[in-house]
Design a protein around this motif. Sequence first.
Motif, PDB file in Angstrom:
ATOM      1  N   ALA A 199       0.890  -1.113   0.019  1.00  0.00           N
ATOM      2  CA  ALA A 199      -0.011  -0.028  -0.004  1.00  0.00           C
ATOM      3  C   ALA A 199       0.801   1.398   0.097  1.00  0.00           C
ATOM      4  O   ALA A 199       0.619   2.241  -0.584  1.00  0.00           O
ATOM      5  CB  ALA A 199      -0.921  -0.102   1.186  1.00  0.00           C
ATOM      6  N   SER A 200       1.781   1.333   0.667  1.00  0.00           N
ATOM      7  CA  SER A 200       2.710   2.628   0.960  1.00  0.00           C
ATOM      8  C   SER A 200       3.607   2.835  -0.403  1.00  0.00           C
ATOM      9  O   SER A 200       3.864   3.895  -0.710  1.00  0.00           O
ATOM     10  CB  SER A 200       3.630   2.673   2.101  1.00  0.00           C
ATOM     11  OG  SER A 200       4.110   1.429   2.418  1.00  0.00           O
ATOM     12  N   ALA A 226      -3.915   3.184  -2.943  1.00  0.00           N
ATOM     13  CA  ALA A 226      -3.362   2.478  -1.928  1.00  0.00           C
ATOM     14  C   ALA A 226      -4.251   1.712  -1.062  1.00  0.00           C
ATOM     15  O   ALA A 226      -3.990   0.519  -0.861  1.00  0.00           O
ATOM     16  CB  ALA A 226      -2.604   3.332  -0.756  1.00  0.00           C
ATOM     17  N   GLY A 230      -3.957  -2.151  -1.082  1.00  0.00           N
ATOM     18  CA  GLY A 230      -3.831  -2.957   0.182  1.00  0.00           C
ATOM     19  C   GLY A 230      -4.973  -4.030   0.389  1.00  0.00           C
ATOM     20  O   GLY A 230      -4.442  -5.226   0.893  1.00  0.00           O
TER      21      GLY A 230
END
Lengths: 253, 110
Positions: A199-200, A226, A230
């Motif tokens: 996600a990051s 993100a 995720g």
Amino acid sequence: MAITLGQRAKSIVRDPFFWVGSREMGGTALGIAAWGLVTGVAMVKSGLSVPLALFMGLSVYAGSAQLAVLPLMAVGAPLWVVWFTAICVNLRFVILSSMWRSYFAHLSLRHRLAVAYFSGDVIFVNFMRRYPEARPQPEQLPYFWGAALTNWLAWQIPSTLGIFLADQIPLSWGLGFAGVLALLGVLLSMLKDRATWVASIVACTAAVAAFALPLKLNILVAIAAAVAAGLMAEQLQKQASQLPAARDEEQRS
Amino acid sequence: MMSSFWVIVACIGLALITLITRAFFMIPERELPLPNWLKRGLKYAPLAALAAVIAPEIVMSNGQLIGSLADARLPALAASVVYFFYKRSILGTIALGMAIYLPLHIGMGW
């Protein structure tokens, strides 16, 4: 029996969790302070008088929105452009507010608004690390106020200093980089499994790729990307653990 | 040029925006129903917001990807990341990063 605001405030400050919340802001406060200083300097350098800069810092209390609208105010942009930009920069807080609700929905409207006004990104991250389960507990309120007041002081004292020392501190030194490093530390501390890493990394890429968008909308694009990434990573991990090979391994161990 | 009155009106509006955006879902007495997948997905939002604020500050200047490795931010970033995973201290991460960044940036103009 009704208790006064003063009595309530006293009982919150006496609570040991008030000081836990304050302490956990710890090192991050240094970065917040550097960022506050830079924002204070920037307000005066973009043409605000000292009293107006003080008024802005103490009322608006939103660093990234302030830094985004200052250049617009300096060139005399229309009010709606200034406000619309601030709304876009602050949209991430709308998302965070839905999570605050699960902890503080039982408070009075006035208290909920006070909690909201003082809630910043770093407080949110610390709070969620300590209370990952969305279940109200009595200690959460003093914890929140400890963190929130520390954050307020760590921001407002340097911001005020920056307003008065604007001519002594050149922005070209790049002191604001300390704020970036503080957020970097907070971000790294949140990476705990594959889904958070994915996600990051997706968020970083999207924010840079969409940087040309107006009104800092690249931040929202990055959040949307993100969240999708995720959820997908979670799903893949779940499916992978249901594959026969993984199940065999689980049974063997 | 900005008049004082205009700045005060602008700031009152900005303060209200701070309050309303941060309070948004906390204002109604009843909970607004959100779909379950969205609730699950939103836990990635804070981390994404942080990443999205930081990334351009590190790899871009003036709206462009940086074209040169002689940029004080890069060695500072590398050292900070390594230090953080080794020591887990945010204070140390900031201090080390700035100790590398400031001399390179002010002294050598990187």
